[in-house]
Write a protein that holds these residues in place. Sequence first.
Motif, PDB file in Angstrom:
ATOM      1  N   LEU A  75       0.856  -1.188   0.000  1.00 52.53           N
ATOM      2  CA  LEU A  75       0.000   0.000   0.000  1.00 52.53           C
ATOM      3  C   LEU A  75       0.885   1.229   0.000  1.00 52.53           C
ATOM      4  CD1 LEU A  75      -2.976   1.027   0.342  1.00 52.53           C
ATOM      5  CD2 LEU A  75      -2.563   0.976   2.795  1.00 52.53           C
ATOM      6  N   SER A  76       0.734   2.071  -1.004  1.00 50.83           N
ATOM      7  CA  SER A  76       1.527   3.312  -1.111  1.00 50.83           C
ATOM      8  C   SER A  76       3.028   3.056  -1.009  1.00 50.83           C
ATOM      9  CB  SER A  76       1.103   4.305  -0.032  1.00 50.83           C
ATOM     10  OG  SER A  76      -0.257   4.617  -0.164  1.00 50.83           O
ATOM     11  N   GLY A  77       3.482   2.014  -1.679  1.00 52.28           N
ATOM     12  CA  GLY A  77       4.910   1.709  -1.710  1.00 52.28           C
ATOM     13  C   GLY A  77       5.450   1.052  -0.458  1.00 52.28           C
ATOM     14  N   GLN A  78       4.581   0.690   0.467  1.00 51.21           N
ATOM     15  CA  GLN A  78       5.003   0.053   1.719  1.00 51.21           C
ATOM     16  C   GLN A  78       4.479  -1.379   1.797  1.00 51.21           C
ATOM     17  OE1 GLN A  78       6.956   1.639   4.146  1.00 51.21           O
ATOM     18  NE2 GLN A  78       7.114   3.213   2.578  1.00 51.21           N
ATOM     19  N   LEU A  79       5.336  -2.281   2.249  1.00 50.82           N
ATOM     20  CA  LEU A  79       4.921  -3.669   2.473  1.00 50.82           C
ATOM     21  C   LEU A  79       4.230  -3.783   3.820  1.00 50.82           C
ATOM     22  CD1 LEU A  79       7.903  -5.930   1.339  1.00 50.82           C
ATOM     23  CD2 LEU A  79       5.661  -5.731   0.300  1.00 50.82           C
ATOM     24  N   LEU A  80       3.154  -4.527   3.848  1.00 53.57           N
ATOM     25  CA  LEU A  80       2.442  -4.791   5.094  1.00 53.57           C
ATOM     26  C   LEU A  80       2.304  -6.299   5.260  1.00 53.57           C
ATOM     27  CD1 LEU A  80      -0.472  -2.217   4.700  1.00 53.57           C
ATOM     28  CD2 LEU A  80       1.611  -1.930   6.041  1.00 53.57           C
ATOM     29  N   PRO A  81       2.338  -6.790   6.490  1.00 52.29           N
ATOM     30  CA  PRO A  81       2.161  -8.225   6.714  1.00 52.29           C
ATOM     31  C   PRO A  81       0.703  -8.633   6.519  1.00 52.29           C
ATOM     32  CG  PRO A  81       2.339  -7.085   8.809  1.00 52.29           C
ATOM     33  CD  PRO A  81       2.579  -6.057   7.741  1.00 52.29           C
ATOM     34  N   PRO A  82       0.448  -9.915   6.291  1.00 53.37           N
ATOM     35  CA  PRO A  82      -0.931 -10.393   6.113  1.00 53.37           C
ATOM     36  C   PRO A  82      -1.836 -10.064   7.296  1.00 53.37           C
ATOM     37  CG  PRO A  82       0.631 -12.106   5.514  1.00 53.37           C
ATOM     38  CD  PRO A  82       1.426 -10.983   6.116  1.00 53.37           C
ATOM     39  N   SER A  83      -1.251  -9.916   8.479  1.00 53.31           N
ATOM     40  CA  SER A  83      -2.044  -9.608   9.675  1.00 53.31           C
ATOM     41  C   SER A  83      -2.741  -8.243   9.580  1.00 53.31           C
ATOM     42  CB  SER A  83      -1.155  -9.640  10.925  1.00 53.31           C
ATOM     43  OG  SER A  83      -0.098  -8.700  10.795  1.00 53.31           O
ATOM     44  N   GLU A  84      -2.293  -7.391   8.650  1.00 50.11           N
ATOM     45  CA  GLU A  84      -2.884  -6.060   8.477  1.00 50.11           C
ATOM     46  C   GLU A  84      -4.055  -6.066   7.491  1.00 50.11           C
ATOM     47  OE1 GLU A  84      -1.789  -3.102  10.118  1.00 50.11           O
ATOM     48  OE2 GLU A  84      -0.829  -4.661  11.304  1.00 50.11           O
ATOM     49  N   LEU A  85      -4.399  -7.237   6.962  1.00 50.81           N
ATOM     50  CA  LEU A  85      -5.454  -7.329   5.955  1.00 50.81           C
ATOM     51  C   LEU A  85      -6.758  -6.688   6.435  1.00 50.81           C
ATOM     52  CD1 LEU A  85      -6.201  -8.475   3.131  1.00 50.81           C
ATOM     53  CD2 LEU A  85      -7.064 -10.493   4.325  1.00 50.81           C
ATOM     54  N   GLY A  86      -7.164  -6.992   7.663  1.00 51.12           N
ATOM     55  CA  GLY A  86      -8.415  -6.450   8.202  1.00 51.12           C
ATOM     56  C   GLY A  86      -8.409  -4.938   8.272  1.00 51.12           C
ATOM     57  N   LYS A  87      -7.282  -4.356   8.690  1.00 55.36           N
ATOM     58  CA  LYS A  87      -7.185  -2.890   8.788  1.00 55.36           C
ATOM     59  C   LYS A  87      -7.278  -2.242   7.416  1.00 55.36           C
ATOM     60  CE  LYS A  87      -4.416  -2.753  13.000  1.00 55.36           C
ATOM     61  NZ  LYS A  87      -3.109  -2.426  13.582  1.00 55.36           N
ATOM     62  N   VAL A  88      -6.595  -2.835   6.441  1.00 52.79           N
ATOM     63  CA  VAL A  88      -6.630  -2.286   5.082  1.00 52.79           C
ATOM     64  C   VAL A  88      -8.042  -2.420   4.505  1.00 52.79           C
ATOM     65  CG1 VAL A  88      -5.680  -2.452   2.747  1.00 52.79           C
ATOM     66  CG2 VAL A  88      -4.178  -2.760   4.712  1.00 52.79           C
ATOM     67  N   ALA A  89      -8.697  -3.549   4.794  1.00 54.03           N
ATOM     68  CA  ALA A  89     -10.054  -3.783   4.294  1.00 54.03           C
ATOM     69  C   ALA A  89     -11.047  -2.754   4.845  1.00 54.03           C
ATOM     70  CB  ALA A  89     -10.516  -5.194   4.649  1.00 54.03           C
ATOM     71  N   LYS A  90     -10.749  -2.202   6.017  1.00 56.70           N
ATOM     72  CA  LYS A  90     -11.652  -1.226   6.639  1.00 56.70           C
ATOM     73  C   LYS A  90     -11.437   0.199   6.127  1.00 56.70           C
ATOM     74  CE  LYS A  90     -12.607  -3.608  11.007  1.00 56.70           C
ATOM     75  NZ  LYS A  90     -11.949  -4.883  10.780  1.00 56.70           N
ATOM     76  N   MET A  91     -10.448   0.380   5.263  1.00 54.67           N
ATOM     77  CA  MET A  91     -10.227   1.716   4.701  1.00 54.67           C
ATOM     78  C   MET A  91     -11.463   2.126   3.899  1.00 54.67           C
ATOM     79  SD  MET A  91      -6.243   1.551   3.553  1.00 54.67           S
ATOM     80  CE  MET A  91      -6.057   3.310   3.334  1.00 54.67           C
ATOM     81  N   PRO A  92     -11.799   3.410   3.899  1.00 56.49           N
ATOM     82  CA  PRO A  92     -13.032   3.848   3.223  1.00 56.49           C
ATOM     83  C   PRO A  92     -12.984   3.646   1.706  1.00 56.49           C
ATOM     84  CG  PRO A  92     -11.729   5.743   3.891  1.00 56.49           C
ATOM     85  CD  PRO A  92     -11.064   4.532   4.486  1.00 56.49           C
ATOM     86  N   THR A  93     -14.160   3.405   1.141  1.00 49.51           N
ATOM     87  CA  THR A  93     -14.276   3.337  -0.308  1.00 49.51           C
ATOM     88  C   THR A  93     -14.135   4.754  -0.856  1.00 49.51           C
ATOM     89  OG1 THR A  93     -16.657   3.708  -0.314  1.00 49.51           O
ATOM     90  CG2 THR A  93     -15.914   1.407  -0.126  1.00 49.51           C
ATOM     91  N   TYR A  94     -14.090   4.877  -2.149  1.00 55.42           N
ATOM     92  CA  TYR A  94     -13.971   6.204  -2.771  1.00 55.42           C
ATOM     93  C   TYR A  94     -15.155   7.090  -2.367  1.00 55.42           C
ATOM     94  CZ  TYR A  94     -13.860   9.843  -6.325  1.00 55.42           C
ATOM     95  OH  TYR A  94     -13.845  11.055  -6.956  1.00 55.42           O
ATOM     96  N   ASP A  95     -16.360   6.524  -2.472  1.00 57.80           N
ATOM     97  CA  ASP A  95     -17.561   7.299  -2.126  1.00 57.80           C
ATOM     98  C   ASP A  95     -17.566   7.699  -0.650  1.00 57.80           C
ATOM     99  OD1 ASP A  95     -18.473   7.186  -4.703  1.00 57.80           O
ATOM    100  OD2 ASP A  95     -19.780   5.461  -4.371  1.00 57.80           O
TER     101      ASP A  95
END
Length: 200
Positions: free
Chosen positions: A138-158
């Motif tokens: 995400l944005s040029g940064q590696l994240l571990p699989p454990s962060e999947l839930g946090k990334v999934a909660k990021m807002p949609t475009y709308d």
Amino acid sequence: MHRMRRGGFVCGVSTPVICNQEVAIVALTFAQKEIVVAEVAEVAKSAYSAIGADYRGLTVAEMTDLRVQARQAGVYVRVVKNTLAKRALADTEFACLADELTGPLLLAFGREDPGSAARVAESFAKTHGKFQVRVIALSGQLLPPSELGKVAKMPTYDEAVSMLMSVMKAPIQKLTTTLNEVPSKLVRTVAAVRDAKEAA
């Protein structure tokens, strides 16, 4: 030329062939490899996020289901050989994935918003234990699989636009309220001065 194993057929995820109802990779010609690299590079340049997941053991029907879910969410999904993926991602913000591209991986690129690929992967993984997210970028940064839930909660475009509008709207509402209060305060002040003069 495609090398087809007995009982296999080409499916729509890139270069896979189905063998005994599981997905496998077949050889590509040089020209086909160049097309794959160019396509993945083009997608990666405009994507917000990327996920690499182990898909071993998934059936044709399961892969088809994943592709349908991904398409509906604006997520590009492709099975690509790691050497080709590294070439495709070299000049993008997802070049950080290079060292993580080992073993059979499916790449998913979020093209609608940063959390779209993570939402599809998280949802699919809940009902398909063989689907394992191995890396997130995400944005040029590696994240571990454990962060999947946090990334999934990021807002949609709308949702992001709505949040931005509410932030921008609040100061305007406050200014409007303040401006509306000024005349009424002025009227009250003038009336108080008038009453004071009349009383004197």
